[in-house]
Design a protein around this motif. Structure first.
Motif, PDB file in Angstrom:
ATOM      1  N   LEU A  29      10.520  -1.671   1.966  1.00  0.00           N
ATOM      2  CA  LEU A  29      11.024  -0.403   2.485  1.00  0.00           C
ATOM      3  C   LEU A  29      12.080   0.185   1.546  1.00  0.00           C
ATOM      4  O   LEU A  29      12.113   1.403   1.309  1.00  0.00           O
ATOM      5  CB  LEU A  29      11.605  -0.601   3.881  1.00  0.00           C
ATOM      6  N   ALA A  30      12.952  -0.674   0.992  1.00  0.00           N
ATOM      7  CA  ALA A  30      13.949  -0.203   0.038  1.00  0.00           C
ATOM      8  C   ALA A  30      13.265   0.371  -1.194  1.00  0.00           C
ATOM      9  O   ALA A  30      13.637   1.449  -1.687  1.00  0.00           O
ATOM     10  CB  ALA A  30      14.885  -1.337  -0.349  1.00  0.00           C
ATOM     11  N   ALA A  31      12.261  -0.337  -1.702  1.00  0.00           N
ATOM     12  CA  ALA A  31      11.530   0.156  -2.877  1.00  0.00           C
ATOM     13  C   ALA A  31      10.814   1.465  -2.562  1.00  0.00           C
ATOM     14  O   ALA A  31      10.818   2.406  -3.373  1.00  0.00           O
ATOM     15  CB  ALA A  31      10.530  -0.902  -3.341  1.00  0.00           C
ATOM     16  N   PHE A  32      10.217   1.542  -1.376  1.00  0.00           N
ATOM     17  CA  PHE A  32       9.508   2.744  -0.953  1.00  0.00           C
ATOM     18  C   PHE A  32      10.457   3.939  -0.894  1.00  0.00           C
ATOM     19  O   PHE A  32      10.155   5.025  -1.401  1.00  0.00           O
ATOM     20  CB  PHE A  32       8.889   2.495   0.428  1.00  0.00           C
ATOM     21  N   ARG A  38       0.827  -1.209   0.000  1.00  0.00           N
ATOM     22  CA  ARG A  38       0.000   0.000   0.000  1.00  0.00           C
ATOM     23  C   ARG A  38       0.861   1.259   0.000  1.00  0.00           C
ATOM     24  O   ARG A  38       0.583   2.220  -0.717  1.00  0.00           O
ATOM     25  CB  ARG A  38      -0.928   0.000   1.212  1.00  0.00           C
ATOM     26  N   LEU A  39       1.916   1.247   0.810  1.00  0.00           N
ATOM     27  CA  LEU A  39       2.807   2.406   0.866  1.00  0.00           C
ATOM     28  C   LEU A  39       3.506   2.618  -0.478  1.00  0.00           C
ATOM     29  O   LEU A  39       3.659   3.761  -0.935  1.00  0.00           O
ATOM     30  CB  LEU A  39       3.843   2.220   1.977  1.00  0.00           C
ATOM     31  N   ASN A  40       3.914   1.538  -1.110  1.00  0.00           N
ATOM     32  CA  ASN A  40       4.570   1.670  -2.407  1.00  0.00           C
ATOM     33  C   ASN A  40       3.595   2.136  -3.482  1.00  0.00           C
ATOM     34  O   ASN A  40       3.981   2.876  -4.391  1.00  0.00           O
ATOM     35  CB  ASN A  40       5.219   0.344  -2.808  1.00  0.00           C
ATOM     36  N   ALA A  41       2.341   1.718  -3.370  1.00  0.00           N
ATOM     37  CA  ALA A  41       1.336   2.194  -4.313  1.00  0.00           C
ATOM     38  C   ALA A  41       1.129   3.695  -4.158  1.00  0.00           C
ATOM     39  O   ALA A  41       0.990   4.425  -5.149  1.00  0.00           O
ATOM     40  CB  ALA A  41       0.020   1.444  -4.096  1.00  0.00           C
ATOM     41  N   LEU A  42       1.131   4.168  -2.906  1.00  0.00           N
ATOM     42  CA  LEU A  42       1.008   5.606  -2.666  1.00  0.00           C
ATOM     43  C   LEU A  42       2.245   6.347  -3.174  1.00  0.00           C
ATOM     44  O   LEU A  42       2.144   7.409  -3.797  1.00  0.00           O
ATOM     45  CB  LEU A  42       0.811   5.875  -1.174  1.00  0.00           C
ATOM     46  N   ALA A  43       3.417   5.774  -2.905  1.00  0.00           N
ATOM     47  CA  ALA A  43       4.659   6.408  -3.335  1.00  0.00           C
ATOM     48  C   ALA A  43       4.724   6.501  -4.852  1.00  0.00           C
ATOM     49  O   ALA A  43       5.279   7.457  -5.410  1.00  0.00           O
ATOM     50  CB  ALA A  43       5.860   5.633  -2.806  1.00  0.00           C
ATOM     51  N   ALA A  44       4.159   5.513  -5.533  1.00  0.00           N
ATOM     52  CA  ALA A  44       4.182   5.510  -7.000  1.00  0.00           C
ATOM     53  C   ALA A  44       3.357   6.651  -7.588  1.00  0.00           C
ATOM     54  O   ALA A  44       3.547   7.020  -8.754  1.00  0.00           O
ATOM     55  CB  ALA A  44       3.665   4.174  -7.523  1.00  0.00           C
ATOM     56  N   ARG A  45       2.450   7.212  -6.798  1.00  0.00           N
ATOM     57  CA  ARG A  45       1.613   8.312  -7.282  1.00  0.00           C
ATOM     58  C   ARG A  45       2.262   9.681  -7.074  1.00  0.00           C
ATOM     59  O   ARG A  45       1.752  10.686  -7.557  1.00  0.00           O
ATOM     60  CB  ARG A  45       0.260   8.281  -6.559  1.00  0.00           C
ATOM     61  N   THR A  46       3.360   9.708  -6.347  1.00  0.00           N
ATOM     62  CA  THR A  46       4.049  10.976  -6.108  1.00  0.00           C
ATOM     63  C   THR A  46       4.874  11.347  -7.335  1.00  0.00           C
ATOM     64  O   THR A  46       5.215  10.477  -8.155  1.00  0.00           O
ATOM     65  CB  THR A  46       4.967  10.884  -4.883  1.00  0.00           C
TER      66      THR A  46
END
Length: 244
Positions: A39-42, A8-16
């Motif tokens: 966490l690394a991907a995020f 979920r966090l990475n999905a949000l980060a992908a929208r930034t």
């Protein structure tokens, strides 16, 4: 649960802005890549915001060091603000990576700086200084903001190759810092961040146990950074990810 939250966090980060990338994934051993994959991907997806926050931290860090600048001769200024300089290195390293510039010496300096200063400051605050008269919010900020530097540092092996010459550059800089910070100052007194424990009778003295503990841990962290960066290089060579 952790995987779901990470997704979920990475999905949000992908929208930034700039977050819609496929972060590099290297199959490094756990001691070279201790961060969970999510966490690394995020962190890599948020490279631009993290770089901006770090640049703001550089400004705040230099402001923090103003009192020490005022009692230090100009020639020694470059070796005084250790943490702000390390924060600048990681900001520039992330920016260079996102702009697809290969700057091995910068990545090595950033890795050394994040690991070394990120771990040194919490050790000093928790094992040597204590909160003392420092406001609780500032004390907590010093600990956690520096701990975050270590986390950022372990993003770097995901995209940096650490050639030996670049590691040598980082070792030369941080080895030199260790020498002038604790053992043989350029001019005047040692140039490390002044410790409250070194104030004796209203004056700063360096022949106390706190100085020796801080110095020993700093040297140990420099040695650790050398080992880890060269280990990354060896691992990449053995896996065929890079060539000689």
């Amino acid at each position: 649960m952790t995987g779901s939250l990470g997704d979920r966090l990475n999905a949000l980060a992908a929208r930034t802005p700039g977050g819609d990338i496929d972060p590099p994934e290297r199959d490094l051993p756990w001691y070279l890549a201790p961060l969970p994959d999510w966490l690394a991907a995020f962190g890599l997806r948020l490279a631009w915001p993290i770089a901006i926050v770090n640049l703001l931290g550089v400004v705040a860090g230099f402001y923090y060091y103003i009192p020490q600048f005022q009692r230090t001769v100009l020639a020694a200024w470059p070796v005084v603000p250790d943490s702000p300089v390390a924060t600048l290195f990681i900001a520039l390293s992330l920016i260079a990576w996102r702009l697809e510039y290969d700057v091995p010496w910068l990545h090595a300096l950033a890795f050394f700086g994040c690991l070394k200063l990120g771990a040194w400051a919490p050790f000093v605050q928790l094992a040597i200084e204590g909160q003392g008269a420092t406001p609780l919010w500032l004390y907590q900020f010093l600990i956690w903001s520096h701990a975050a530097m270590v986390v950022q540092g372990f993003l770097i092996p995901q995209y940096a190759d650490f050639p030996i010459w670049a590691v040598a550059v980082a070792f030369a800089w941080y080895g030199f810092n260790d020498i002038v910070d604790y053992f043989v100052p350029i001019v005047g007194e040692p140039h490390h961040t002044v410790l409250n424990a070194e104030y004796v009778g209203g004056e700063i003295v360096h022949d106390v146990a706190a100085h020796d503990l801080a110095a020993g841990f700093a040297v140990l962290l420099t040695m650790l950074a050398i080992f880890l960066s060269l280990s990354v290089r060896v691992w990449l060579l053995r896996s065929g990810s890079v060539s000689e």
